[in-house]
Design an enzyme around this catalytic site. Sequence first.
Site, PDB file in Angstrom:
ATOM      1  N   ASP A 143     -12.074  -6.997  11.044  1.00 20.21           N
ATOM      2  CA  ASP A 143     -11.527  -5.928  11.879  1.00 20.21           C
ATOM      3  C   ASP A 143     -12.636  -5.099  12.527  1.00 20.21           C
ATOM      4  O   ASP A 143     -13.194  -4.199  11.906  1.00 20.21           O
ATOM      5  CB  ASP A 143     -10.625  -5.048  10.995  1.00 20.21           C
ATOM      6  CG  ASP A 143     -10.119  -3.817  11.723  1.00 20.21           C
ATOM      7  OD1 ASP A 143     -10.278  -3.745  12.962  1.00 20.21           O
ATOM      8  OD2 ASP A 143      -9.578  -2.931  11.057  1.00 20.21           O
TER       9      ASP A 143
ATOM     10  N   GLN B 258      -8.942  -7.648   7.077  1.00 23.06           N
ATOM     11  CA  GLN B 258      -9.820  -6.466   7.071  1.00 23.06           C
ATOM     12  C   GLN B 258     -11.294  -6.808   7.276  1.00 23.06           C
ATOM     13  O   GLN B 258     -12.021  -6.072   7.933  1.00 23.06           O
ATOM     14  CB  GLN B 258      -9.610  -5.666   5.791  1.00 23.06           C
ATOM     15  CG  GLN B 258      -8.347  -4.836   5.908  1.00 23.06           C
ATOM     16  CD  GLN B 258      -7.925  -4.169   4.627  1.00 23.06           C
ATOM     17  OE1 GLN B 258      -8.691  -4.071   3.685  1.00 23.06           O
ATOM     18  NE2 GLN B 258      -6.681  -3.725   4.603  1.00 23.06           N
TER      19      GLN B 258
ATOM     20  N   ARG C 255      -4.258  -5.230  11.583  1.00 19.38           N
ATOM     21  CA  ARG C 255      -5.083  -4.461  10.639  1.00 19.38           C
ATOM     22  C   ARG C 255      -4.382  -4.193   9.311  1.00 19.38           C
ATOM     23  O   ARG C 255      -5.032  -3.843   8.337  1.00 19.38           O
ATOM     24  CB  ARG C 255      -5.496  -3.147  11.300  1.00 19.38           C
ATOM     25  CG  ARG C 255      -6.276  -3.411  12.564  1.00 19.38           C
ATOM     26  CD  ARG C 255      -6.539  -2.135  13.305  1.00 19.38           C
ATOM     27  NE  ARG C 255      -7.638  -1.402  12.732  1.00 19.38           N
ATOM     28  CZ  ARG C 255      -7.885  -0.133  13.009  1.00 19.38           C
ATOM     29  NH1 ARG C 255      -7.099   0.536  13.822  1.00 19.38           N
ATOM     30  NH2 ARG C 255      -8.911   0.481  12.462  1.00 19.38           N
TER      31      ARG C 255
ATOM     32  N   TYR D  77      -0.271   3.706  12.042  1.00 19.39           N
ATOM     33  CA  TYR D  77      -0.847   4.594  13.050  1.00 19.39           C
ATOM     34  C   TYR D  77       0.034   5.833  13.226  1.00 19.39           C
ATOM     35  O   TYR D  77       1.174   5.861  12.756  1.00 19.39           O
ATOM     36  CB  TYR D  77      -0.929   3.874  14.403  1.00 19.39           C
ATOM     37  CG  TYR D  77      -1.969   2.790  14.455  1.00 19.39           C
ATOM     38  CD1 TYR D  77      -3.315   3.098  14.596  1.00 19.39           C
ATOM     39  CD2 TYR D  77      -1.609   1.448  14.375  1.00 19.39           C
ATOM     40  CE1 TYR D  77      -4.281   2.108  14.653  1.00 19.39           C
ATOM     41  CE2 TYR D  77      -2.564   0.447  14.427  1.00 19.39           C
ATOM     42  CZ  TYR D  77      -3.895   0.789  14.569  1.00 19.39           C
ATOM     43  OH  TYR D  77      -4.850  -0.192  14.625  1.00 19.39           O
TER      44      TYR D  77
ATOM     45  N   SER E 224     -12.187  -1.102  12.906  1.00 21.09           N
ATOM     46  CA  SER E 224     -12.629  -0.265  11.778  1.00 21.09           C
ATOM     47  C   SER E 224     -14.145  -0.237  11.690  1.00 21.09           C
ATOM     48  O   SER E 224     -14.749   0.830  11.549  1.00 21.09           O
ATOM     49  CB  SER E 224     -12.075  -0.801  10.449  1.00 21.09           C
ATOM     50  OG  SER E 224     -10.697  -0.535  10.369  1.00 21.09           O
TER      51      SER E 224
HETATM   52  P1  NAD Z   1      -6.646   5.751  15.627  1.00 13.48           P
HETATM   53  O1  NAD Z   1      -8.027   5.542  16.125  1.00 13.48           O
HETATM   54  O2  NAD Z   1      -5.494   5.178  16.363  1.00 13.48           O
HETATM   55  O3  NAD Z   1      -6.364   7.337  15.487  1.00 13.48           O
HETATM   56  C1  NAD Z   1      -7.266   8.207  14.867  1.00 13.48           C
HETATM   57  C2  NAD Z   1      -6.520   9.249  14.081  1.00 13.48           C
HETATM   58  O4  NAD Z   1      -5.891  10.191  14.960  1.00 13.48           O
HETATM   59  C3  NAD Z   1      -5.409   8.713  13.194  1.00 13.48           C
HETATM   60  O5  NAD Z   1      -5.672   9.066  11.851  1.00 13.48           O
HETATM   61  C4  NAD Z   1      -4.157   9.417  13.719  1.00 13.48           C
HETATM   62  O6  NAD Z   1      -3.220   9.700  12.689  1.00 13.48           O
HETATM   63  C5  NAD Z   1      -4.738  10.670  14.312  1.00 13.48           C
HETATM   64  N1  NAD Z   1      -3.878  11.401  15.249  1.00 13.48           N
HETATM   65  C6  NAD Z   1      -3.062  10.909  16.210  1.00 13.48           C
HETATM   66  N2  NAD Z   1      -2.434  11.928  16.863  1.00 13.48           N
HETATM   67  C7  NAD Z   1      -2.894  13.077  16.319  1.00 13.48           C
HETATM   68  C8  NAD Z   1      -2.653  14.464  16.563  1.00 13.48           C
HETATM   69  N3  NAD Z   1      -1.784  14.864  17.504  1.00 13.48           N
HETATM   70  N4  NAD Z   1      -3.297  15.377  15.819  1.00 13.48           N
HETATM   71  C9  NAD Z   1      -4.173  14.987  14.851  1.00 13.48           C
HETATM   72  N5  NAD Z   1      -4.440  13.701  14.571  1.00 13.48           N
HETATM   73  C10 NAD Z   1      -3.815  12.757  15.283  1.00 13.48           C
HETATM   74  O7  NAD Z   1      -6.539   5.257  14.161  1.00 13.48           O
HETATM   75  P2  NAD Z   1      -7.549   4.428  13.274  1.00 13.48           P
HETATM   76  O8  NAD Z   1      -8.616   5.309  12.796  1.00 13.48           O
HETATM   77  O9  NAD Z   1      -7.933   3.177  13.974  1.00 13.48           O
HETATM   78  O10 NAD Z   1      -6.609   4.038  12.088  1.00 13.48           O
HETATM   79  C11 NAD Z   1      -5.711   4.998  11.604  1.00 13.48           C
HETATM   80  C12 NAD Z   1      -5.089   4.480  10.368  1.00 13.48           C
HETATM   81  O11 NAD Z   1      -4.567   3.165  10.556  1.00 13.48           O
HETATM   82  C13 NAD Z   1      -6.042   4.317   9.209  1.00 13.48           C
HETATM   83  O12 NAD Z   1      -6.499   5.465   8.670  1.00 13.48           O
HETATM   84  C14 NAD Z   1      -5.147   3.523   8.348  1.00 13.48           C
HETATM   85  O13 NAD Z   1      -4.188   4.269   7.715  1.00 13.48           O
HETATM   86  C15 NAD Z   1      -4.514   2.574   9.329  1.00 13.48           C
HETATM   87  N6  NAD Z   1      -5.260   1.358   9.224  1.00 13.48           N
HETATM   88  C16 NAD Z   1      -4.820   0.539   8.277  1.00 13.48           C
HETATM   89  C17 NAD Z   1      -5.516  -0.577   8.015  1.00 13.48           C
HETATM   90  C18 NAD Z   1      -5.024  -1.436   6.946  1.00 13.48           C
HETATM   91  O14 NAD Z   1      -3.912  -1.315   6.531  1.00 13.48           O
HETATM   92  N7  NAD Z   1      -5.801  -2.321   6.472  1.00 13.48           N
HETATM   93  C19 NAD Z   1      -6.668  -0.908   8.739  1.00 13.48           C
HETATM   94  C20 NAD Z   1      -7.094  -0.032   9.713  1.00 13.48           C
HETATM   95  C21 NAD Z   1      -6.368   1.104   9.951  1.00 13.48           C
END
Ligand code: NAD
Length: 412
Positions: free
Chosen positions: A152, A149, A143, A249, A155
């Site tokens: 993906d 992207q 990701r 993450y 997302s």
């Molecule tokens: P996820 O589904 O793994 O997690 C959801 C959210 O839970 C995350 O924001 C994480 O920080 C949060 N979290 C984990 N433990 C926690 C806690 N104890 N208390 C509160 N929050 C907590 O993540 P996701 O939504 O699939 O993706 C998260 C991040 O990954 C995105 O926001 C982004 O930064 C990154 N991402 C990057 C790309 C990219 O670079 N192109 C693409 C997709 C996701």
Amino acid sequence: MRESLDETHARGAAHAPRWGVTTIVGVLKETAPGEQRVALVPAQVSRLTARGLRVLVEEGAGLRAGFPDEDYTEAGAALRPRRLVVAEATVVLAVVLPDPETSAQLRDPQVLLGMLDPLGQAAAMAALGTAGVTALSLDQVPRTLSRAQSMDPLSSQANVAGYKAVVVAADAYPGYFPMLMTAAGTVRPAELLVLGAGVAGLQAIATARRLGAVVRGYDVRPDARAEIESLGAKCVDGPSLSAVGEGGYARELTPDEAAQQQAALQAAIRQADVVITTALVPGRRPPLLVTAEVIAAMKRGSVVVDLAAGPLGGNVEGSAPDSRVVTENGVVLIGAGNLAAQVPRAASTAYARNIAAALELLCPDGELVLDVEDELQAAMLVTHGGRVTDDRVLALLGAPEPGGDHERSPVH
Ligand code: NAD
């Protein structure tokens, strides 16, 4: 992975010519319980036929997502009964892993492309490998790679689930979300708290704000906290943790950090009318954020939706997927199941874009050419050349890992 991929490449070269000049993609009707999505929508059929691909669609495949058969034929697809789609397709498209009976009909050199959940379905991957199927799992695209992207689905589907979580919460909540001024007086808006502000959480925040709720959010990643504020929501005053792990993450909190977080969130949870939790840490049990003790202190009629509920547990004590309980003090606890599948038109439209982008990568001139030297394709590849090629799946199967001295990314 290098050594195994080189081997795979050699096997792949032997396979490639047998895929034929015309790539036939086959769209199956999903059969998993509650699954209403479809892997390809009519708008993407024409995108693929324009590239020289042929598209076969199982009769009725898109009906539950709002796409009748005639829309597919108008877009240039041919309809077939399931057995012929499975028999004729070079690439079988699916949303999730097809049922065992269908999977067993796939054979060398067919390709299966979908969200196959290979780490949760290791035995099924082994069977596909043995049958000579090339399994490509879109939920494994890296990701952080910008060109990945558009492919993906984690997302695209989390986005839909975040939206639906708010709709589910609004439906269960006995009050209004927005502030209303009526002749008889003012109705206060609902206070909504989102814990975990990744893709789903940020969409939940944006949706709840559109519905007029007063929204607060929290995440352990500083970037996510900035994004909460950029959506016009407030961040809960909590410990300024910077729990960033691999790939952007979150990492798992230490017991001290988790205790600090729980203490800081207690008051915000008690005050909220609606809490939506989405917090996940790859490869770990979801963190427990809402305990039974704090639920017991919430107001009657409050709603908690746990989007992280899964086989390993959830963010809310006692929640389970697809469950709904009302506690003794009248709090509605909803463990979300497959929420994206409950908005099937939007989810399928987004997923079909991911699928079409992946097919454009795999069939640059209309002809299927697997390039295992490409890190994106290599990451998607789970089985090829008569065996499982993904080292994490191999580890789950207890098989020796080819080129096994490299660092492994966490299981998620
Ligand atoms: P996820 O589904 O793994 O997690 C959801 C959210 O839970 C995350 O924001 C994480 O920080 C949060 N979290 C984990 N433990 C926690 C806690 N104890 N208390 C509160 N929050 C907590 O993540 P996701 O939504 O699939 O993706 C998260 C991040 O990954 C995105 O926001 C982004 O930064 C990154 N991402 C990057 C790309 C990219 O670079 N192109 C693409 C997709 C996701």
